[in-house]
Design a protein around this motif. Structure first.
Motif, PDB file in Angstrom:
ATOM      1  N   GLY A 265       1.078  -1.181   0.068  1.00 20.88           N
ATOM      2  CA  GLY A 265      -0.316   0.294  -0.204  1.00 20.88           C
ATOM      3  C   GLY A 265       1.109   0.951   0.249  1.00 20.88           C
ATOM      4  O   GLY A 265       1.942   1.693  -0.957  1.00 20.88           O
ATOM      5  N   THR A 266       0.420   2.142   0.538  1.00 18.50           N
ATOM      6  CA  THR A 266       0.979   3.304   0.836  1.00 18.50           C
ATOM      7  C   THR A 266       2.238   3.954   1.351  1.00 18.50           C
ATOM      8  O   THR A 266       3.258   4.734   1.098  1.00 18.50           O
ATOM      9  N   GLY A 267       2.865   2.909   2.298  1.00 19.74           N
ATOM     10  CA  GLY A 267       4.131   2.287   3.281  1.00 19.74           C
ATOM     11  C   GLY A 267       4.374   3.510   4.691  1.00 19.74           C
ATOM     12  O   GLY A 267       5.252   3.933   4.691  1.00 19.74           O
ATOM     13  N   THR A 268       3.174   4.326   4.917  1.00 20.81           N
ATOM     14  CA  THR A 268       2.870   4.886   6.070  1.00 20.81           C
ATOM     15  C   THR A 268       3.478   3.776   7.429  1.00 20.81           C
ATOM     16  O   THR A 268       4.187   4.392   8.100  1.00 20.81           O
ATOM     17  N   ASN A 269       3.371   2.650   7.687  1.00 17.73           N
ATOM     18  CA  ASN A 269       3.673   1.827   8.590  1.00 17.73           C
ATOM     19  C   ASN A 269       5.668   1.493   8.134  1.00 17.73           C
ATOM     20  O   ASN A 269       6.397   1.566   8.851  1.00 17.73           O
TER      21      ASN A 269
ATOM     22  N   ALA B 156       2.977  -4.615   6.720  1.00 12.37           N
ATOM     23  CA  ALA B 156       2.789  -3.359   7.277  1.00 12.37           C
ATOM     24  C   ALA B 156       1.683  -2.912   5.586  1.00 12.37           C
ATOM     25  O   ALA B 156       2.449  -2.995   4.606  1.00 12.37           O
ATOM     26  N   GLY B 157       0.667  -3.502   5.851  1.00 18.35           N
ATOM     27  CA  GLY B 157      -0.320  -3.493   5.289  1.00 18.35           C
ATOM     28  C   GLY B 157       0.080  -4.799   3.362  1.00 18.35           C
ATOM     29  O   GLY B 157      -0.115  -3.871   2.306  1.00 18.35           O
TER      30      GLY B 157
ATOM     31  N   ILE C  12       0.273  -6.119  11.300  1.00 22.10           N
ATOM     32  CA  ILE C  12      -0.767  -5.005  12.218  1.00 22.10           C
ATOM     33  C   ILE C  12      -1.961  -4.831  11.331  1.00 22.10           C
ATOM     34  O   ILE C  12      -1.764  -5.477   9.441  1.00 22.10           O
ATOM     35  N   CYS C  13      -2.895  -4.665  12.351  1.00 25.18           N
ATOM     36  CA  CYS C  13      -4.235  -4.759  12.579  1.00 25.18           C
ATOM     37  C   CYS C  13      -5.050  -3.670  12.192  1.00 25.18           C
ATOM     38  O   CYS C  13      -4.586  -3.275  12.860  1.00 25.18           O
ATOM     39  N   PRO C  14      -5.686  -2.667  11.282  1.00 19.99           N
ATOM     40  CA  PRO C  14      -6.077  -2.149  12.047  1.00 19.99           C
ATOM     41  C   PRO C  14      -7.177  -1.874  12.876  1.00 19.99           C
ATOM     42  O   PRO C  14      -8.657  -0.826  12.552  1.00 19.99           O
TER      43      PRO C  14
ATOM     44  N   LYS D  79      -4.232   4.541  11.860  1.00 15.18           N
ATOM     45  CA  LYS D  79      -3.075   4.831  11.249  1.00 15.18           C
ATOM     46  C   LYS D  79      -1.939   5.171  12.308  1.00 15.18           C
ATOM     47  O   LYS D  79      -0.852   5.020  12.441  1.00 15.18           O
TER      48      LYS D  79
ATOM     49  N   GLU E  51      -1.298   2.955  14.796  1.00 14.07           N
ATOM     50  CA  GLU E  51      -0.127   2.090  13.859  1.00 14.07           C
ATOM     51  C   GLU E  51       1.166   1.923  14.228  1.00 14.07           C
ATOM     52  O   GLU E  51       1.657   1.370  13.734  1.00 14.07           O
TER      53      GLU E  51
HETATM   54  C1  GRF Z   1      -2.609  -0.582   7.595  1.00 11.67           C
HETATM   55  O1  GRF Z   1      -3.643   0.440   7.492  1.00 11.67           O
HETATM   56  C2  GRF Z   1      -1.985  -1.965   8.527  1.00 11.67           C
HETATM   57  O2  GRF Z   1      -3.109  -2.313   9.127  1.00 11.67           O
HETATM   58  C3  GRF Z   1      -3.338  -2.291   6.473  1.00 11.67           C
HETATM   59  O3  GRF Z   1      -3.195  -2.161   5.804  1.00 11.67           O
HETATM   60  C4  GRF Z   1      -2.548  -0.285   6.379  1.00 11.67           C
HETATM   61  C5  GRF Z   1      -1.401   0.014   5.230  1.00 11.67           C
HETATM   62  O4  GRF Z   1      -1.305   1.350   5.376  1.00 11.67           O
HETATM   63  N1  GRF Z   1      -3.242  -3.711   7.021  1.00 11.67           N
HETATM   64  P1  GRF Z   1       0.537   1.871   4.688  1.00 11.67           P
HETATM   65  O5  GRF Z   1       0.754   1.335   3.786  1.00 11.67           O
HETATM   66  O6  GRF Z   1       1.347   1.309   5.774  1.00 11.67           O
HETATM   67  O7  GRF Z   1      -0.402   3.228   4.830  1.00 11.67           O
END
Ligand code: GRF
Length: 204
Positions: free
Chosen positions: A9-13, A87-88, A108-110, A171, A174
């Motif tokens: 995904g977007t890589g925030t974590n 991480a997503g 990680i789970c939201p 997030k 997270e």
């Molecule tokens: C997070 O909300 C994670 O919990 C879920 O996917 C999302 C990934 O977001 N499983 P990011 O790529 O870290 O922005």
């Protein structure tokens, strides 16, 4: 401790984990970032800029889940990875892969597991009218979305919350919880026991 971060995904974590790894007290080194999304992946460029090797392993190019996982496994071995952070990462890993990396995969789970599971956690939370949600970092076990819980951070649900505002606040939680959980595992404070339950070092 060498860590690989797998993303879709977007890589925030991912950014939070990279920032944490740079802190002097951290015992983790982000040794590799793998994304299953090909194309213009901004977060891979950020990782590369931070000097971290990156790989795109596009699941669409593989005939089966096990071939895809096998390729991931080979790259993890190539970089002598010891722990994996999902991480997503939106692909379900095969049982064989999960068995091989038993106790080494963190996800990680939201939401606060096990009350709320699944892909549409924030929607479920709003529909059910629960007042507290949050995030969960857990060891991956063979069943998707059930695992051994390492750390949770609660987030209050406000009456005017929407899926978007909730997603944003969860997030943020997270990004605090994941690095802490990773450090707890990397430093040996907590591990996954043979019974599938977390096992905490005496005196912690
Ligand atoms: C997070 O909300 C994670 O919990 C879920 O996917 C999302 C990934 O977001 N499983 P990011 O790529 O870290 O922005």
């Amino acid at each position: 401790v060498k860590v690989a971060v797998l993303i879709s995904g977007t890589g925030t974590n991912l950014a939070a984990l990279i920032a944490y790894a740079r802190e002097p007290a951290s015992c983790v080194q982000i040794a590799l970032v793998i994304s299953n999304k090909s194309g213009d992946v901004e977060e891979l460029r950020n990782a590369a800029r931070a000097g971290i090797p990156t790989r795109v392993i596009d699941h669409k190019l593989y005939g089966s889940r096990s071939e895809f996982d096998h390729t991931i496994d080979r790259v993890l071995e190539e970089f002598s990875v010891e722990l994996i952070c999902l991480a997503g990462f939106m692909r379900i890993l095969s049982s064989a892969f999960i068995r091989k990396w038993y106790g080494k995969i963190l996800n990680i789970c939201p939401s606060l597991l096990p009350s709320v599971k699944g892909g549409n956690a924030h929607k479920q939370v709003l529909q059910a009218g629960v007042k507290v949600t949050g995030c969960t970092v857990h060891f991956i076990l063979e069943e998707a979305n059930t695992g051994a819980i390492i750390l949770q951070e609660p987030v209050s649900v406000n009456t005017d919350d929407t899926e978007e505002t909730l997603l944003e606040r969860v997030k943020e939680a997270e990004c605090r919880a994941f690095p802490i959980a990773l450090q707890l595992v990397a430093s040996g404070v907590v591990r996954l026991g043979a019974d599938g339950k977390t096992c905490w070092k005496q005196g912690t």
